[in-house]
Design an enzyme around this catalytic site. Sequence first.
Site, PDB file in Angstrom:
ATOM      1  N   SER A 207       0.827  -1.245  -0.086  1.00 62.09           N
ATOM      2  CA  SER A 207      -0.013  -0.099   0.010  1.00 62.09           C
ATOM      3  C   SER A 207       0.804   1.282   0.043  1.00 62.09           C
ATOM      4  O   SER A 207       1.428   1.460   0.968  1.00 62.09           O
ATOM      5  CB  SER A 207      -0.864   0.164   1.070  1.00 62.09           C
ATOM      6  OG  SER A 207      -1.603  -1.335   1.328  1.00 62.09           O
ATOM      7  N   THR A 208       1.146   1.827  -1.106  1.00 66.11           N
ATOM      8  CA  THR A 208       2.020   2.768  -1.308  1.00 66.11           C
ATOM      9  C   THR A 208       1.741   4.429  -0.489  1.00 66.11           C
ATOM     10  O   THR A 208       2.487   5.124  -0.156  1.00 66.11           O
ATOM     11  CB  THR A 208       2.210   3.265  -2.767  1.00 66.11           C
ATOM     12  OG1 THR A 208       1.171   3.580  -3.418  1.00 66.11           O
ATOM     13  CG2 THR A 208       3.106   1.976  -3.667  1.00 66.11           C
ATOM     14  N   CYS A 209       0.282   4.341  -0.482  1.00 66.22           N
ATOM     15  CA  CYS A 209      -0.223   5.559   0.379  1.00 66.22           C
ATOM     16  C   CYS A 209       0.419   5.521   1.717  1.00 66.22           C
ATOM     17  O   CYS A 209       0.733   6.604   2.485  1.00 66.22           O
ATOM     18  CB  CYS A 209      -1.468   5.665   0.319  1.00 66.22           C
ATOM     19  SG  CYS A 209      -2.585   6.025  -1.230  1.00 66.22           S
ATOM     20  N   THR A 210       0.668   4.364   2.361  1.00 68.11           N
ATOM     21  CA  THR A 210       1.191   4.169   3.676  1.00 68.11           C
ATOM     22  C   THR A 210       2.404   3.604   4.000  1.00 68.11           C
ATOM     23  O   THR A 210       3.007   3.260   4.948  1.00 68.11           O
ATOM     24  CB  THR A 210       0.001   3.467   4.726  1.00 68.11           C
ATOM     25  OG1 THR A 210      -0.524   2.239   3.947  1.00 68.11           O
ATOM     26  CG2 THR A 210      -1.205   4.205   4.670  1.00 68.11           C
TER      27      THR A 210
END
Length: 344
Positions: free
Chosen positions: A309-312
């Site tokens: 999960s690149t956002c986190t």
Amino acid sequence: VRLCRTAVDVLAQYGPSTPEVLDTQIDGLGIDASFTNDVEVVNAPFGLYPQPIIHLSSEIQTSVLEWFNFLGKFVAQALVDERLLDLPFALPFVRALTGESLLPDTTTALKHVSAIDPDIGRSLTFLYTHQDDASIDDMGLAFVLIGNADVELKENGADIPVTCANVKEYVTLTLEMLLNTSIAKQVSAFRKGFNTIVPESVLSYFTASEWVDLISDSSTELWPRGAEELKAFMVCDHGYTNESRAIQWLIEILVDFSPEEQRLFVRFVTGSHRLPLGGLSKLDPTLTVVKKLSPDELSNDDDMLPSASTCTNYLKLPDYTSKELMRTKLLYCIHEGQLSFHLS
């Protein structure tokens, strides 16, 4: 690399009203803050350096200079926001941006040209050091810029052959064109754009090499302190602890990765193949590794692939039965999964 038109329009419309303009105003409009959408990739193995524009129409020159002005703003804002950019400027170009003369003497100037284009550097060095070589008369050279016959080095240069008698002048004019005349307007436009956000006097505070590190980080390893650094700045959660076998294997694999594989891994997990200034310790959110569970009873960990999960900055890692299998799965993902998007 050509920056996308949308990025220029947004920054021009909203301006650097806050230090977080790249995070808030641009991200809020759904535009990639790294400005890598709609790019044209060019092959610049020795770094990015301005092409001559003095032979082009005033309209085209104005358009090109607008881009350099924006590029100056973009770099300045990235510095304010402590972002690293994927802009590998050629060192001589950075020297010019800092106000350093690229023509202190012929020997130094030839070294600068070699840093930009080794082939041209070798050719000019040969001509300069073999001015009495009779073969020069038969080379078919004229007083035009190497690689761009539309740029004449002097009036009617295309009709003036290079000979032993004038080869020194030819080398001098070529160096002047490559390292000064052909880039002066671009350097000025960049500095003016930079000055709208950060005083351009700051450009002289650091050496060219230091600016390269500040802008794009020339270091080869992403975690130079190895396992110690990874253990200190990686959070293990939801099924894993620092002592878990899978985490120990992961750290060993990441340390053993080549610099290119390290960058691919970071891009797979964070969406960017560069860490912020300060490395892992400055990554926000912190790199987190959690245990990826089997979706049903018929599946087992060895059949699954890691996901992220690149956002986190979240890596979901199955509990593989061997280190070699984990390495194989990770390599597959970081090479094949860069341009995919899935819910996991």
